[in-house]
Design an enzyme around this catalytic site. Structure first.
Site, mmCIF file in Angstrom:
data_model
loop_
_atom_site.group_PDB
_atom_site.id
_atom_site.type_symbol
_atom_site.label_atom_id
_atom_site.label_comp_id
_atom_site.label_asym_id
_atom_site.label_seq_id
_atom_site.Cartn_x
_atom_site.Cartn_y
_atom_site.Cartn_z
ATOM 1 N N LYS A 95 0.867 -1.181 0.000
ATOM 2 C CA LYS A 95 0.000 0.000 0.000
ATOM 3 C C LYS A 95 0.901 1.227 0.000
ATOM 4 O O LYS A 95 1.789 1.384 0.832
ATOM 5 C CB LYS A 95 -0.921 0.001 1.224
ATOM 6 C CG LYS A 95 -1.979 1.096 1.184
ATOM 7 C CD LYS A 95 -1.488 2.405 1.688
ATOM 8 C CE LYS A 95 -2.372 3.573 1.434
ATOM 9 N NZ LYS A 95 -2.118 4.679 2.377
ATOM 10 N N GLY A 125 -0.422 8.716 0.589
ATOM 11 C CA GLY A 125 -0.154 9.801 1.514
ATOM 12 C C GLY A 125 1.096 10.580 1.166
ATOM 13 O O GLY A 125 1.484 10.683 0.001
ATOM 14 N N GLY A 177 -4.336 10.817 -0.835
ATOM 15 C CA GLY A 177 -5.004 11.861 -0.042
ATOM 16 C C GLY A 177 -4.505 13.269 -0.390
ATOM 17 O O GLY A 177 -5.316 14.152 -0.689
ATOM 18 N N ASP A 215 -5.903 2.182 2.817
ATOM 19 C CA ASP A 215 -5.361 1.151 3.732
ATOM 20 C C ASP A 215 -6.331 -0.027 3.805
ATOM 21 O O ASP A 215 -5.921 -1.197 3.772
ATOM 22 C CB ASP A 215 -5.175 1.714 5.151
ATOM 23 C CG ASP A 215 -4.143 2.835 5.204
ATOM 24 O OD1 ASP A 215 -3.204 2.805 4.403
ATOM 25 O OD2 ASP A 215 -4.304 3.735 6.049
ATOM 26 N N LYS A 247 -4.797 2.508 9.544
ATOM 27 C CA LYS A 247 -3.724 1.578 9.153
ATOM 28 C C LYS A 247 -3.737 0.344 10.044
ATOM 29 O O LYS A 247 -3.678 -0.787 9.576
ATOM 30 C CB LYS A 247 -2.361 2.274 9.307
ATOM 31 C CG LYS A 247 -1.764 2.630 7.983
ATOM 32 C CD LYS A 247 -0.470 3.371 8.127
ATOM 33 C CE LYS A 247 -0.594 4.742 7.532
ATOM 34 N NZ LYS A 247 -1.241 4.799 6.235
HETATM 35 N N1 LIG Z 1 2.009 5.799 17.643
HETATM 36 C C1 LIG Z 1 2.215 6.286 16.426
HETATM 37 N N2 LIG Z 1 3.322 5.923 15.728
HETATM 38 C C2 LIG Z 1 3.556 6.418 14.495
HETATM 39 N N3 LIG Z 1 2.742 7.312 13.851
HETATM 40 C C3 LIG Z 1 1.619 7.711 14.481
HETATM 41 C C4 LIG Z 1 1.308 7.208 15.787
HETATM 42 N N4 LIG Z 1 0.126 7.752 16.144
HETATM 43 C C5 LIG Z 1 -0.244 8.557 15.136
HETATM 44 N N5 LIG Z 1 0.631 8.560 14.130
HETATM 45 C C6 LIG Z 1 0.514 9.361 12.887
HETATM 46 O O1 LIG Z 1 0.095 8.571 11.795
HETATM 47 C C7 LIG Z 1 0.628 9.163 10.615
HETATM 48 C C8 LIG Z 1 0.546 8.167 9.456
HETATM 49 O O2 LIG Z 1 -0.760 8.161 8.951
HETATM 50 P P1 LIG Z 1 -1.154 8.975 7.611
HETATM 51 O O3 LIG Z 1 -0.536 10.332 7.651
HETATM 52 O O4 LIG Z 1 -2.611 8.890 7.404
HETATM 53 O O5 LIG Z 1 -0.381 8.086 6.544
HETATM 54 P P2 LIG Z 1 -0.624 7.887 4.980
HETATM 55 O O6 LIG Z 1 -0.962 9.236 4.449
HETATM 56 O O7 LIG Z 1 0.697 7.349 4.553
HETATM 57 O O8 LIG Z 1 -1.740 6.881 4.807
HETATM 58 C C9 LIG Z 1 2.016 9.552 11.007
HETATM 59 O O9 LIG Z 1 2.541 10.580 10.187
HETATM 60 C C10 LIG Z 1 1.825 10.022 12.458
HETATM 61 O O10 LIG Z 1 1.645 11.398 12.490
HETATM 62 C C1 LIG Z 2 -12.796 7.459 2.481
HETATM 63 C C2 LIG Z 2 -11.452 8.134 2.395
HETATM 64 O O1 LIG Z 2 -11.079 8.869 3.305
HETATM 65 N N1 LIG Z 2 -10.720 7.883 1.302
HETATM 66 C C3 LIG Z 2 -9.424 8.418 1.059
HETATM 67 C C4 LIG Z 2 -8.887 7.761 -0.197
HETATM 68 C C5 LIG Z 2 -7.461 8.063 -0.497
HETATM 69 C C6 LIG Z 2 -6.496 7.526 0.556
HETATM 70 O O2 LIG Z 2 -6.798 6.691 1.398
HETATM 71 O O3 LIG Z 2 -5.259 8.057 0.402
HETATM 72 P P1 LIG Z 2 -3.977 7.924 1.376
HETATM 73 O O4 LIG Z 2 -3.605 6.509 1.438
HETATM 74 O O5 LIG Z 2 -3.009 8.772 0.641
HETATM 75 O O6 LIG Z 2 -4.367 8.500 2.723
HETATM 76 C C7 LIG Z 2 -9.474 9.969 0.871
HETATM 77 O O7 LIG Z 2 -10.453 10.471 0.340
HETATM 78 O O8 LIG Z 2 -8.472 10.613 1.222
#
Ligand SMILES: Nc1ncnc2c1ncn2[C@@H]1O[C@H](COP(=O)(O)OP(=O)(O)O)[C@@H](O)[C@H]1O
Ligand SMILES: CC(=O)N[C@@H](CCC(=O)OP(=O)(O)O)C(=O)O
Length: 294
Positions: free
Chosen positions: A40, A43, A76, A193, A252
């Protein structure tokens, strides 16, 4: 010793080291040969173009040495940019983006069009064979509405992995955008995710890797050295309950728990900002990110 002799000696050492590295890697190459790895990617880990090419090169290498690679992506930040260009407000409820009838058109265009095709192009540039799909193609990600409160956000009801298997058997890397579809042909926005987790479970993948913008699961979010190298699914479940995980880490971890409950042996959260982190994880006993096991 003459300069030319020194250079020759150093070159020999380098070649020796390279051969040793290859021999070390052989063990892991055999472990994963013919196995399916779901990655995956999304972000902020996907924003830097140079790093993106480097990740694609790692995936191509893994495919070349015999692994079946499936790339599931979000995007995102790219959706945020498109929404702000169109002056559309964005609202998140429990980490999920509220998606109205217009938004789903924009999100589909960004994920299935812009982001998906740019990953396919990056793979193509380095010589890999990739085919981009959205979850609507081959009714791959079948969804229902998650809740009326979130609009067109999808809850996955079934994964039809047939199209992915066809592509893997034909030696392509499937690149999948997290868009779902229902029985009436309505498209839905699906958290990437969650989509990756369900696809990994449907394929009975050997490994599920979630690339993000932190080293892994941290004890103290401000201290990158406080990385948990290995945790059990029960431990991460407890962390979810205790509030130790916040923001984007919550979907996640939920995705990982679901994948393991659906039969996967393990999953890894990995730093997408570090060059070759996938290779460091797969080709070493210590690993590189946070490994979550049954
Ligand atoms: N215990 C933790 N350990 C690591 N990261 C964490 C924790 N709790 C929250 N986070 C947050 O989760 C974020 C990752 O999620 P996200 O930004 O949504 O990732 P992505 O965009 O790659 O899907 C990290 O940047 C961090 O700020
Ligand atoms: C329902 C929902 O929230 N969907 C996400 C889909 C994209 C996603 O998940 O992107 P990242 O992995 O970069 O965070 C959104 O709209 O942002």
């Amino acid at each position: 010793m003459k300069k030319s002799e020194m250079t020759n000696k150093m070159a020999t050492i380098n070649i020796r080291q390279r051969v040793e590295i290859l021999l070390d890697g052989l063990l892991y190459m055999r472990k994963y040969a013919g196995r399916t790895i779901v990655i995956k990617y999304g972000g902020n880990a996907m924003v830097n173009e140079e790093l993106k090419t480097s990740v694609m090169r790692d995936l191509y290498l893994l495919q070349t040495i015999g692994m079946k690679i499936v790339l599931v992506h979000g995007g995102g930040p790219a959706i945020d940019q498109a929404m702000s260009r169109l002056n559309k407000p964005t609202k998140f409820i429990d980490g999920l983006r509220y998606t109205d009838g217009d938004d789903i058109q924009i999100i589909n265009a960004v994920l299935s069009g812009q982001v998906n095709k740019s990953l396919v192009a990056d793979l193509h540039k380095i010589g890999a064979r990739a085919i981009g799909l959205s979850g609507a193609d081959g009714h791959l990600i079948q969804t229902k509405q998650l809740s009326t409160e979130l609009g067109y956000v999808g809850k996955i009801s079934k994964i039809d992995a047939e199209a992915i298997k066809l592509l893997l058997n034909a030696n392509y890397i499937p690149v999948i955008a997290s868009i779902g579809i229902d029985d009436r042909g309505q498209l839905y926005n699906v958290n990437a995710d969650t989509a990756a987790s369900e696809i990994a479970a449907a394929l009975n993948a050997e490994q599920f890797i979630l690339m993000t913008d932190v080293r892994g699961i941290l004890r103290d979010i401000k201290d990158p050295d406080s990385l948990y190298h290995e945790l059990s699914v029960d431990q991460v479940q407890q962390m979810l309950g205790s509030g130790a995980l916040k923001g984007g880490m919550i979907p996640k971890i939920r995705a990982i728990i679901a994948a393991i409950n659906n039969g996967l042996k393990e999953a890894v959260i990995l730093d997408g900002r570090v060059e070759h982190s996938i290779l460091l994880e797969l080709f070493s006993t210590e690993g590189y990110g946070s490994l979550i096991t049954q």
